[in-house]
Design an enzyme around this catalytic site. Structure first.
Site, PDB file in Angstrom:
ATOM      1  N   GLU A  70       0.829  -1.208   0.000  1.00  0.00           N
ATOM      2  CA  GLU A  70       0.000   0.000   0.000  1.00  0.00           C
ATOM      3  C   GLU A  70       0.865   1.261   0.000  1.00  0.00           C
ATOM      4  O   GLU A  70       0.664   2.170  -0.807  1.00  0.00           O
ATOM      5  CB  GLU A  70      -0.909  -0.012   1.238  1.00  0.00           C
ATOM      6  CG  GLU A  70      -1.846   1.161   1.317  1.00  0.00           C
ATOM      7  CD  GLU A  70      -2.980   1.062   0.299  1.00  0.00           C
ATOM      8  OE1 GLU A  70      -3.798   0.153   0.435  1.00  0.00           O
ATOM      9  OE2 GLU A  70      -3.018   1.878  -0.628  1.00  0.00           O
ATOM     10  N   ASP A 115       1.070   4.012  -3.033  1.00  0.00           N
ATOM     11  CA  ASP A 115       0.562   5.370  -2.822  1.00  0.00           C
ATOM     12  C   ASP A 115       1.662   6.405  -3.070  1.00  0.00           C
ATOM     13  O   ASP A 115       1.430   7.435  -3.706  1.00  0.00           O
ATOM     14  CB  ASP A 115       0.053   5.538  -1.378  1.00  0.00           C
ATOM     15  CG  ASP A 115      -1.124   4.627  -1.054  1.00  0.00           C
ATOM     16  OD1 ASP A 115      -1.711   4.048  -1.988  1.00  0.00           O
ATOM     17  OD2 ASP A 115      -1.454   4.491   0.146  1.00  0.00           O
ATOM     18  N   SER A 126      -7.349   1.605  -3.891  1.00  0.00           N
ATOM     19  CA  SER A 126      -6.155   2.099  -3.214  1.00  0.00           C
ATOM     20  C   SER A 126      -5.271   2.889  -4.158  1.00  0.00           C
ATOM     21  O   SER A 126      -4.573   3.802  -3.735  1.00  0.00           O
ATOM     22  CB  SER A 126      -5.319   0.918  -2.720  1.00  0.00           C
ATOM     23  OG  SER A 126      -5.837   0.430  -1.543  1.00  0.00           O
ATOM     24  N   ASP A 130     -17.294  10.623 -18.279  1.00  0.00           N
ATOM     25  CA  ASP A 130     -18.389   9.784 -17.790  1.00  0.00           C
ATOM     26  C   ASP A 130     -18.078   8.319 -18.125  1.00  0.00           C
ATOM     27  O   ASP A 130     -17.713   8.003 -19.253  1.00  0.00           O
ATOM     28  CB  ASP A 130     -19.684  10.236 -18.486  1.00  0.00           C
ATOM     29  CG  ASP A 130     -20.916   9.624 -17.835  1.00  0.00           C
ATOM     30  OD1 ASP A 130     -20.771   8.935 -16.806  1.00  0.00           O
ATOM     31  OD2 ASP A 130     -22.017   9.848 -18.377  1.00  0.00           O
ATOM     32  N   GLY A 164     -24.140   9.582 -16.946  1.00  0.00           N
ATOM     33  CA  GLY A 164     -24.380  10.391 -15.750  1.00  0.00           C
ATOM     34  C   GLY A 164     -23.863   9.696 -14.502  1.00  0.00           C
ATOM     35  O   GLY A 164     -23.135   8.694 -14.581  1.00  0.00           O
ATOM     36  N   ASP A 213     -23.379   7.368 -11.347  1.00  0.00           N
ATOM     37  CA  ASP A 213     -23.780   6.009 -10.944  1.00  0.00           C
ATOM     38  C   ASP A 213     -22.996   5.620  -9.700  1.00  0.00           C
ATOM     39  O   ASP A 213     -21.885   6.102  -9.481  1.00  0.00           O
ATOM     40  CB  ASP A 213     -23.550   5.004 -12.084  1.00  0.00           C
ATOM     41  CG  ASP A 213     -22.152   5.100 -12.660  1.00  0.00           C
ATOM     42  OD1 ASP A 213     -21.215   4.660 -11.982  1.00  0.00           O
ATOM     43  OD2 ASP A 213     -21.986   5.643 -13.773  1.00  0.00           O
TER      44      ASP A 213
END
Ligand SMILES: *[C@@H]1O[C@H](CO)[C@@H](O)[C@H](O)[C@H]1NC(C)=O
Ligand SMILES: *[C@@H]1O[C@H](CO)[C@@H](O)[C@H](O)[C@H]1NC(C)=O
Ligand SMILES: *[C@@H]1O[C@H](CO)[C@@H](O)[C@H](O)[C@H]1NC(C)=O
Ligand SMILES: *[C@@H]1O[C@H](CO)[C@@H](O)[C@H](O)[C@H]1NC(C)=O
Ligand SMILES: *[C@@H]1O[C@H](CO)[C@@H](O)[C@H](O)[C@H]1NC(C)=O
Length: 638
Positions: free
Chosen positions: A301, A305, A553, A596, A615, A617
């Site tokens: 992780e 990152d 992540s 989108d 749009g 969701d």
């Protein structure tokens, strides 16, 4: 928000001594792995804490306050508050303190045994179990986890009706998400992640080492690199100008730690001028970049990152690493929030021993003996790739923490959380059962927290479709992981989202293909995520080799980097950072500045989940950022 104490208000006027006892909290089920073993000894001592109601911290007031500084049409856009103004505005009233203190002394407890915390947010009392049971009209039991950890809790508790409006949370009571004993030597308990007590699978997901990195841009369907992300999101901003005024914080919880050599290996291939660069370490509650334990579960992780976060903002912008918790006690989101905001700071009684790291770590002389409270100035953008299931925590605990994110918004901070990697299911692919318990064969969707808090920005995951190029639209991520998304069971729909949520439900879920009670179909509950970014096939250097990594992540730090560069452009011309972005991104002008995502689903709980559609969701939110479109819009905003 689900209100636990709805009976209360009608009774407030009655004489205090006749004040009826009202249920204030109740847990519907025991979390997996725990069983009740015995009634707790009546003379045992409990550190009882009453979290007082903060004035103005109800959802509607917080929304109004935030709209004033964070809605692009507001004349006060960007006029963020000072920490002192936040502290004063939300301080509990004298009346609340008085009500709780007099009730406790009327119950026969000497006044000098009761203490009011420095921040006036908490009333504390070391009560015997017998006293606590009488005050709270409850029974305390000892529970035992399969791992041997013991935990004291009750199933439900009560308060006199006239006290109820003044108390938000009482601990220890029903909360159960004990951080499993960090002092245990077994590997499974030492790498337990925040929000994944004991049983959760660790994300991001590692799919094995790779030996060749493809030429950039031609194979972004198989391997994502920083160049792929720049191309996908029209994210070209090579020369940040305001580095010394700007800040980007990435949060990691010990024992998760980056490996310096991994950063350099990644930078050598993808951002060579960064070789030798490190994040600026801001240690919270003894946080250390440990190098004792190695492996993907300890380093994946953090390496992911920081490699992407740092490469995408370039060497001209420092990245701050919030490393939270010592090696022995560990930590949770509240520990981070304590350090970022002195007004939340709860060393004098606010942290919940069942959920949070309690410092100083008195039980372990090698642990951190300080307590970090209001010690840091928060970065303008803060990205966290850890999360709980909403159902791991009580509504009161989540409400208190969520209000704190709103305060960070008032201070001008953008708070990002990844939305989870199991579609409509929760961490560990667990789903809810009708009794509130969580199991992998549960049928009820299991939303993610803090993603369902309306005052953070939740980031879902997309993918470049197999054999497609970066010039074709992405889909919701369906490789290895599924984008976390759905509807909250705790939080009501915020104003900024009402229109799109109603639109989605009317066009796509009316009628719903799922049985009643599988998710909140009302259109009045908070939907997540808010936006998304690629979460598949990231090339990451971990433990000396390159591998492919998947997960929301990855998506969150990428969005954080993009927003940090927008802040750079604004700061460079004397404007304020963008702060809480949700009222802005859902506004009509900004909705068009996202790509989108209209294909893919987020399966879980034995279903195909929801569909990504034209749009908004609850799979990919508004879509992925288009930096080239967002930058001019945000430069125009006040
Ligand atoms: C409760 O007991 C602990 C441990 O003895 C002590 O540190 C703390 O100050 C006590 N709190 C109150 C409110 O008396
Ligand atoms: C990374 O870059 C080095 C030096 O250019 C190159 O030899 C190596 O093949 C690259 N790594 C991978 C996995 O392609
Ligand atoms: C991608 O292309 C390869 C080679 O042409 C083919 O074998 C594979 O089936 C394609 N995959 C998809 C999902 O279209
Ligand atoms: C759906 O959410 C709303 C808002 O949080 C809540 O008032 C309502 O009770 C929920 N409905 C169900 C069936 O849970
Ligand atoms: C998703 O789309 C498929 C195909 O159009 C449809 O059959 C299904 O009912 C939709 N599911 C939801 C939850 O909207």
């Amino acid at each position: 928000m689900l209100v636990l104490f709805s009976l209360a208000l009608a009774a407030v006027a009655s004489a205090q001594t006749l004040s009826p006892s009202v249920q204030h909290g109740k847990r519907s089920a025991l979390p997996a792995g725990w069983s009740r073993v015995r009634r707790h000894a009546p003379d045992a001592v409990l550190p009882l804490r009453f979290g007082l109601t903060q004035p103005n911290a109800d959802m509607n007031t917080l929304q109004e306050l935030l709209n004033d500084v964070a809605h692009p049409d507001s004349p006060n856009y960007g006029d963020h508050w000072t920490p002192a103004r936040v502290a004063e505005y939300f301080a509990p009233s004298k009346e609340a303190i008085h009500a709780v203190l007099s009730w406790i002394s009327e119950s026969g407890v000497a006044r000098d045994r009761v203490r009011v915390g420095k921040t006036k947010g908490w009333v504390m009392l070391n009560a015997t179990v017998a006293e606590a049971e009488s005050l709270l009209n409850t029974e305390y039991h000892v529970y035992e986890h399969d791992s041997g950890t013991e935990h004291v809790a009750c199933d439900a508790y009560h308060l006199p009706a006239h006290v109820v409006p003044h108390v938000e949370i009482v601990s220890p009571t029903i909360d159960f998400n004990a951080i499993l004993n960090k002092r245990s030597t077994s590997v499974t308990s030492t790498h337990v992640r925040v929000g994944q007590p004991g049983t959760g699978t660790v994300n991001p997901v590692f799919a094995g080492k790779i030996s060749t990195i493809f030429d950039e841009l031609e194979h972004c369907d198989k391997q994502i690199t920083p160049a792929c992300l720049r191309a996908l999101y029209k994210f070209v901003y090579p020369f940040p100008l305001a580095g010394n005024k700007n800040s980007y914080g990435i949060v990691e919880y010990t024992p998760q730690a980056y490996v310096p050599a991994d950063l350099d290996q990644f930078f050598a291939n993808f951002s060579s001028d960064l070789v030798g660069s490190r994040p600026v370490l801001e240690s919270i509650d003894g946080g250390v970049v440990q190098d004792v334990q190695r492996g993907f579960n300890f380093n994946g992780e953090s390496d992911l990152d920081l490699q992407y976060g740092m490469a995408l903002v370039t060497k001209r912008q420092k990245v701050t690493l919030y490393q939270v918790g010592d090696l022995s006690m560990g930590a949770s989101f509240n520990n981070l929030l304590d350090a970022l905001d002195g007004s939340f700071c709860s060393f004098d009684g606010g942290d919940d021993p069942l959920n949070d790291g309690i410092y100083p770590d008195v039980a372990d002389p090698t642990g951190y003996q300080g307590n970090d409270c209001g010690t840091l100035t928060p970065a303008h953008v803060i990205s966290t790739s850890y999360g709980y299931n909403e159902a791991d925590l009580s509504p009161a605990y989540t409400a208190r923490q969520c209000a704190e994110y709103a305060k960070l918004g008032l201070l001008g901070v953008t708070v990002l959380y990844s939305s989870g990697d199991h579609g409509v299911a929760g961490n560990g692919a667990n789903c809810l059962n009708p009794d509130g318990s969580q199991t992998t064969d549960g049928k009820i969707f299991n939303p993610s927290f803090p993603s369902t808090c309306p005052f953070i920005t939740s980031v879902g995951a997309t993918q470049v479709n197999p054999n497609a190029t970066i010039f074709e639209p992405e889909s919701a991520c369906e490789q290895v992981i599924f984008s976390g998304g759905g509807f909250s069971n705790y939080f009501a729909v915020p104003d900024y989202q009402k229109g799109v949520v109603e639109g989605y439900i009317n066009s796509h879920l009316n009628p719903s293909p799922y049985a009643a009670g599988i998710y909140n179909t009302s259109g009045t509950s908070r939907a997540y995520p808010d936006l998304s970014a690629n979460g598949a096939n990231y090339v990451v250097a971990v433990d000396g080799g390159f591998g492919l990594v998947y997960g929301t992540s990855a998506s969150s730090p990428v969005v954080g980097a993009i927003l940090t560069m927008i802040n750079d452009a604004r700061l460079a011309i004397g404007k304020k950072p963008i702060g809480f972005i949700n009222p802005t991104i859902y506004s009509p002008a900004f909705q068009g500045a996202f790509n989108d995502i209209t294909t893919g689903t987020n399966p879980g709980c034995g279903t195909t989940g929801f569909n990504a559609t034209k749009g908004y969701d609850p799979v990919t939110g508004l879509g992925t950022p288009n930096f080239a479109k967002l930058l001019p819009l945000w430069l125009l905003a006040k």
